[in-house]
Design a protein around this motif. Sequence first.
Motif, mmCIF file in Angstrom:
data_model
loop_
_atom_site.group_PDB
_atom_site.id
_atom_site.type_symbol
_atom_site.label_atom_id
_atom_site.label_comp_id
_atom_site.label_asym_id
_atom_site.label_seq_id
_atom_site.Cartn_x
_atom_site.Cartn_y
_atom_site.Cartn_z
ATOM 1 N N ARG A 109 -9.557 -8.074 -0.174
ATOM 2 C CA ARG A 109 -10.126 -9.229 0.516
ATOM 3 C C ARG A 109 -9.048 -10.099 1.157
ATOM 4 O O ARG A 109 -9.044 -10.335 2.346
ATOM 5 C CB ARG A 109 -10.931 -10.090 -0.474
ATOM 6 N N LEU A 110 -8.171 -10.623 0.308
ATOM 7 C CA LEU A 110 -7.250 -11.646 0.807
ATOM 8 C C LEU A 110 -6.292 -11.106 1.854
ATOM 9 O O LEU A 110 -6.133 -11.704 2.913
ATOM 10 C CB LEU A 110 -6.455 -12.250 -0.359
ATOM 11 N N ARG A 115 -4.226 -10.895 7.249
ATOM 12 C CA ARG A 115 -3.672 -10.113 8.370
ATOM 13 C C ARG A 115 -4.445 -10.380 9.649
ATOM 14 O O ARG A 115 -3.888 -10.369 10.739
ATOM 15 C CB ARG A 115 -3.732 -8.615 8.052
ATOM 16 N N ALA A 116 -5.763 -10.619 9.514
ATOM 17 C CA ALA A 116 -6.551 -10.920 10.700
ATOM 18 C C ALA A 116 -6.044 -12.203 11.354
ATOM 19 O O ALA A 116 -6.033 -12.348 12.567
ATOM 20 C CB ALA A 116 -8.026 -11.068 10.333
ATOM 21 N N ARG A 117 -5.605 -13.125 10.533
ATOM 22 C CA ARG A 117 -5.090 -14.385 11.061
ATOM 23 C C ARG A 117 -3.684 -14.239 11.611
ATOM 24 O O ARG A 117 -3.326 -14.852 12.597
ATOM 25 C CB ARG A 117 -5.056 -15.419 9.938
ATOM 26 N N PHE A 278 -1.959 -18.757 3.567
ATOM 27 C CA PHE A 278 -2.471 -17.809 2.582
ATOM 28 C C PHE A 278 -3.364 -18.527 1.573
ATOM 29 O O PHE A 278 -4.437 -18.036 1.203
ATOM 30 C CB PHE A 278 -1.310 -17.119 1.858
ATOM 31 N N VAL A 279 -2.918 -19.696 1.156
ATOM 32 C CA VAL A 279 -3.718 -20.466 0.204
ATOM 33 C C VAL A 279 -5.064 -20.823 0.827
ATOM 34 O O VAL A 279 -6.118 -20.716 0.183
ATOM 35 C CB VAL A 279 -2.964 -21.742 -0.227
ATOM 36 N N GLY B 47 0.832 -20.370 11.258
ATOM 37 C CA GLY B 47 1.761 -19.736 10.333
ATOM 38 C C GLY B 47 3.210 -19.877 10.739
ATOM 39 O O GLY B 47 4.025 -19.008 10.452
ATOM 40 N N VAL B 48 3.524 -20.986 11.371
ATOM 41 C CA VAL B 48 4.842 -21.141 11.983
ATOM 42 C C VAL B 48 5.260 -22.609 11.867
ATOM 43 O O VAL B 48 4.422 -23.491 11.922
ATOM 44 C CB VAL B 48 4.743 -20.719 13.475
#
Lengths: 288, 288
Positions: A109-110, A115-117, A278-279, B47-48
Amino acid sequence: MSGVDLRALRYFAAVAEERHFGRAAGRLHMTQPPLSRAIRQLEDELGVVLFERTPKGVALTAAGSVLYDEAGALLRRAGRIRSRVADAAGAVTLAVGTLADAAEHVGDRLVPAFRARHPQVNVTVHESDLGDPTAGLRAGLVDVAMTRTPFDSTGIGTRVLRSVPVGVVLRDDDPLARRTSLSSADLAGRRWVRLPEGTDPVWTAYWTGGGHDAAAGPVLRTVQECVQAVLWNGTSALAPVDQPLPAGLVAVPLSDRPPSDLVVAWPGTARSPLVRSFVQVAESGRAP
Amino acid sequence: MSGVDLRALRYFAAVAEERHFGRAAGRLHMTQPPLSRAIRQLEDELGVVLFERTPKGVALTAAGSVLYDEAGALLRRAGRIRSRVADAAGAVTLAVGTLADAAEHVGDRLVPAFRARHPQVNVTVHESDLGDPTAGLRAGLVDVAMTRTPFDSTGIGTRVLRSVPVGVVLRDDDPLARRTSLSSADLAGRRWVRLPEGTDPVWTAYWTGGGHDAAAGPVLRTVQECVQAVLWNGTSALAPVDQPLPAGLVAVPLSDRPPSDLVVAWPGTARSPLVRSFVQVAESGRAP
DNA sequence: AGGCCCGATACCCCACGGGTATCGTGTCCG
DNA sequence: CGGACACGATACCCGTGGGGTATCGGGCCT
């Protein structure tokens, strides 16, 4: 002041393409009324009628088709921003540590959601079986970790994703197996499997804090071994009650022990945007 | 899912140009904390790290300067959308009717604010002195009107902008001039100026509904004439208490009569986006 | 060492964007 | 010709996000 926002343009484009509010709403994963309202607000904002409403759908007006061209160009350009910026940042890596029993959730899931983001980020997953993955945070081996309470929380930040009662894993022919709830007093004299010395002092403390004799059972290396021990020789083990168990075993909640919290953890220092992201992903997809 | 929105990019561009959160916040007419948060959210989203924070301000990182270029292009393009769409709609006109005593507000505040939003629209203002400007709505002479209660509300939609007590206009040497509040009973036998026959039946009804003799005073054509009459010959008049008055006159609130509501009105049929936009502008700038 | 400047954090609160329920109306079919 | 349907509009409710104020932390520079 006040400018069109991309959300409104995305809505508009969907309606323009579908020529139908209801279908467009479905494509946007929303319902029709707020979409109608959003389009009306856009029309008011621009001072122009964008759609001709007909009984069986809508059609673009002249002004609407001009906006459709402009909106398309703007949205395509906006879509490229993310990758442009990511390219500029160069190749980066995020190392994720996880407890074995959360590894499936992390991997299935995570990590895909993350990765999509951030397609440009190289994500590596480091699984630790019974050891505390937050040790990896302090050692700088991983950037972010998934673990369960209790664990050594010195020098790290955490966020609770889910809180699950701790239960006793029993064979289903055990006299206590039919109870819906147990207290520590019910477990006096029972033999337990236990963890190897030094692998996880905090969890060991939680364990012995219940009054059990930590030295009473065999030392086992993995969660799987613990479960096997329960199954074959009538010892017992503690585990969060949401763990899937092999046939023949049940987990009965312990009422007088704190629950086990599934947490995402990061080093107290240097919270990078990737870790925060990620969080966020972990929090938004917290449904198991 | 999830895309950058233009608001965040505007904030980012401001900080990038000012190299200082506080100044950028000022330029954006907001305070520093929500701006800091918005930038951090944008960093998380992408993410940067976009800015290097230093003790005396901030500097763009490499990724930040790429985003700055992209954001600038996107924002310029977004800024052009409005006029492109307006051009496509062709030349349009909005006719605004107004009571004389609201004309100043309309001309100085509402129309300029509306022109800022819709530069392509030709706004014309039609002032009616004591007559009901909503008659123009029904006659199709104006598209939207500013007036005060009471008025003939058949077939039109309205929105209250402000509610002001009705007062009696008196010379300051009048025995009642020092009162802070009056009731209709205090005014028995007083001579009144009144409106020409037929100009405004609803307001006339409001007037006579108070028990005054509508035929008792001279017929006057304008608000200014009414005020002059009060000043020179000791008659009295009714007026909303927020009206500016010449020296020597005071307005004492009437406690037993309904207040006068300043309203914006439009034809019940065919609410065009321009009319809705005008109403929005009127509502947002309702401070006199 | 102390005061400052600047960004970050904590907390509050309202507006807005989402949802559900319902309406109004034009159309098409029985 | 009338009723059922389809579609967009409206009314109302609720939670979240994006604003605000107050305060903290931590480098510089006197």
